[in-house]
Design an enzyme around this catalytic site. Structure first.
Site, PDB file in Angstrom:
ATOM      1  N   GLN A  81     -47.763 -12.304  11.122  1.00 31.78           N
ATOM      2  CA  GLN A  81     -48.328 -12.219  12.541  1.00 31.78           C
ATOM      3  C   GLN A  81     -46.913 -11.614  13.610  1.00 31.78           C
ATOM      4  O   GLN A  81     -45.866 -11.934  12.941  1.00 31.78           O
ATOM      5  CB  GLN A  81     -48.824 -13.290  13.181  1.00 31.78           C
ATOM      6  CG  GLN A  81     -50.264 -13.831  12.394  1.00 31.78           C
ATOM      7  CD  GLN A  81     -50.726 -15.019  12.981  1.00 31.78           C
ATOM      8  OE1 GLN A  81     -50.409 -16.219  12.215  1.00 31.78           O
ATOM      9  NE2 GLN A  81     -51.323 -15.213  14.353  1.00 31.78           N
ATOM     10  N   HIS A  82     -47.383 -11.446  14.884  1.00 33.59           N
ATOM     11  CA  HIS A  82     -46.379 -11.292  15.766  1.00 33.59           C
ATOM     12  C   HIS A  82     -45.375 -10.078  15.728  1.00 33.59           C
ATOM     13  O   HIS A  82     -44.922  -9.781  16.785  1.00 33.59           O
ATOM     14  CB  HIS A  82     -45.486 -12.648  15.729  1.00 33.59           C
ATOM     15  CG  HIS A  82     -46.214 -13.732  16.183  1.00 33.59           C
ATOM     16  ND1 HIS A  82     -47.180 -14.149  17.040  1.00 33.59           N
ATOM     17  CD2 HIS A  82     -46.210 -14.916  15.427  1.00 33.59           C
ATOM     18  CE1 HIS A  82     -47.604 -15.434  17.005  1.00 33.59           C
ATOM     19  NE2 HIS A  82     -47.038 -15.932  15.991  1.00 33.59           N
ATOM     20  N   ASP A 239     -52.093 -13.316   8.798  1.00 31.20           N
ATOM     21  CA  ASP A 239     -52.125 -13.953   7.749  1.00 31.20           C
ATOM     22  C   ASP A 239     -52.681 -15.532   7.765  1.00 31.20           C
ATOM     23  O   ASP A 239     -53.168 -15.867   6.840  1.00 31.20           O
ATOM     24  CB  ASP A 239     -50.562 -14.078   6.987  1.00 31.20           C
ATOM     25  CG  ASP A 239     -49.727 -14.612   7.971  1.00 31.20           C
ATOM     26  OD1 ASP A 239     -49.925 -15.017   9.077  1.00 31.20           O
ATOM     27  OD2 ASP A 239     -48.341 -14.764   7.570  1.00 31.20           O
TER      28      ASP A 239
END
Length: 494
Positions: A81-82, A239
């Site tokens: 992520q991110h 994820d």
């Protein structure tokens, strides 16, 4: 055709360190082929990766899967992520991706909270308080430090978006992953135009948000992957949302994931909004919510302590006097991006095994401190804590979680839950089923249950006290030795 009862699908996990691919039989959940290939992450002040390495790793992982991948009818990508992926007009990376564990944007995170209404306004609006992990803070950092890169950027993607787009030729994302950017409003489930304008990001550069169960596209021509043309591509997800799908968890079941990062989360039917910033109000990949707390320091930090001591990671010894906060990469929960590891209570008779156990205690404590905030009225207090991730099968991790949580702990036998969740999402495209129901049919959460033991209140209290007393030291910015402006005091106790 491979010996399989039903159609085949591919689930992919593109994580921080590697990309894994599983070919799964939709009818049974049996993994008929698998592959894995590494990619690199920079060290030092930042954490960056070249997105093209992710594609190369995906190509190699699928090559290892052989003919089974060619037979797959659908594919889905689960990813870290991110991360901020910036692409030029040709779809090539402008610069390496800024990853979730790059904490250089901590000053931008503090400023954004202050400039756009404060903590409660952010929580009400996006479900989360942005920290240095969030994509919006990374974009703000990039605009401040590398304006030429911003001007060259014609598309902004998350890691799983990048791979999905290379498969389909279309820019798409999903609600689970986009909810971790900081520029998607969970209250309206749309991009927040005011936040985007504030950070100077044109919404035209962002991908279309594909709804759960919707096809993102089909595999296009002109690639070296073993997929047949027209293979369906699901929207994919982040994820943690993929792992939740892979477990088939129902609302209220607590999950703790022990990996490079540590997470605790639970599916909820209620939109979360925690103004303290401890709980991120993420969406899940089905239409519900995934309140989640994440730490930056988990298995890698404990393994690093073991290596420094010259010990095997299981060589722990009981001891009550020493406290170790393993914040080796800064920390997100508690929000201490400038912190480093802290050792307290060292004595002449302290052993290396006791120091190692203290590292485990410090890592697990940070997660348990957030668990009660993650769980809501849906939670079943008698339900075992599902323990997943790379550390879940380690005896020292299992026993530390049992002792500090006081809960029964279940260790699912299924491995690679992110890739399995992505496979379940791909299977849902073919069967019309809820992907979580697919995973439950596959029995992915089945595994031994370790009985609850008495909760170690003494260790919990000592950790809370050291963390509280050391807060001014842990909050200091390294470049000037002063306390970070706008810093929030860490949560004291679980």
């Amino acid at each position: 055709m491979s010996a399989a009862e039903g159609p085949l699908v591919v689930g992919v996990d593109t994580s921080t360190q590697s990309t894994k691919a599983l070919v799964v039989d939709v009818a049974t959940g049996r993994v008929v082929a698998s592959g894995q290939a590494p990619h690199t992450v920079t060290s030092g002040a930042g954490r960056e990766s070249d997105p093209r390495q992710w594609w190369d790793a995906l190509t190699e992982a699928l090559r290892q899967c052989g003919e089974a991948a060619h037979e797959a009818a659908a594919v889905s990508i689960g990813g870290q992520q991110h991360g901020l992926v910036t692409l030029d007009e040709q779809g090539e990376p402008v610069r390496p991706a800024l990853l979730w564990n790059d904490v250089r944007s901590a000053p931008q995170a503090s400023r954004l909270v202050e400039e756009l209404g404060g903590a409660k306004a952010w929580a009400d609006r996006t479900g989360s308080l942005p920290t240095a992990s969030f994509t919006v803070t990374k974009w703000a950092w990039l605009a401040e430090h590398e304006p030429d890169a911003v001007r060259a950027t014609k598309a902004v993607r998350l890691p799983h978006d990048y791979l999905t787009e290379r498969l389909t030729g279309q820019g798409t994302t999903d609600r689970g992953d986009v909810s971790g950017t900081g520029w998607w409003a969970s209250a309206t489930e749309a991009y927040d135009e005011e936040i985007l304008a504030h950070v100077g990001l044109d919404p035209a550069l962002l991908p279309r948000v594909v709804r759960p169960g919707e096809v993102a596209g089909t595999v296009r021509d002109g690639h070296d992957l073993p997929f047949s043309k027209g293979t369906l591509v699901a929207c994919g997800t982040g994820d943690n949302a993929a792992a939740a799908l892979g477990l088939g968890v129902r609302p209220g079941t607590p999950v703790m994931s022990l990996g490079t990062s540590g997470t605790v989360y639970a599916v909820s039917e209620h939109r979360p909004a925690d103004p303290t910033g401890t709980v991120a109000g993420f969406a899940d990949a089905r239409g519900d919510w995934l309140p989640l707390a994440c730490t930056l320091n988990c298995t890698l930090a404990v393994d690093r302590v073991a290596a420094l001591l010259g010990l095997d990671r299981e060589a722990v010894e009981p001891g009550r006097g020493v406290t170790l906060l393993p914040f080796l990469d800064g920390e997100r929960t508690p929000n201490l991006p400038h912190s480093s590891g802290l050792l307290h209570g060292l004595r002449h008779d302290t052993t290396g095994g006791q120091l190692l156990q203290a590292a485990y205690d410090g890592a697990v404590y940070s997660l348990l401190a957030a668990l009660d905030l993650v769980l809501d009225q849906d939670a079943d207090p008698s339900a075992p804590l599902l323990l997943i991730g790379g550390g879940a099968r380690g005896t020292a991790w299992q026993q530390t979680v049992r002792r500090l949580s006081g809960r029964p702990v279940q260790v699912p036998q299924a491995k690679e839950l992110v890739a399995l969740g992505a496979a379940a999402q791909a299977a849902g495209l073919l069967t019309g089923e809820d992907p979580a129901a697919v995973a439950r049919r596959w029995g992915t959460a089945e595994g031994p249950v370790l009985d609850a033991v008495e909760r170690d209140e003494e260790t919990l209290s000592r950790l809370a006290g050291v963390l509280s007393d050391a807060a001014p030291l842990l909050e200091r910015a390294p470049e000037n030795g002063r306390r970070r402006p706008g810093g929030r005091r860490p949560t004291a106790a679980p």
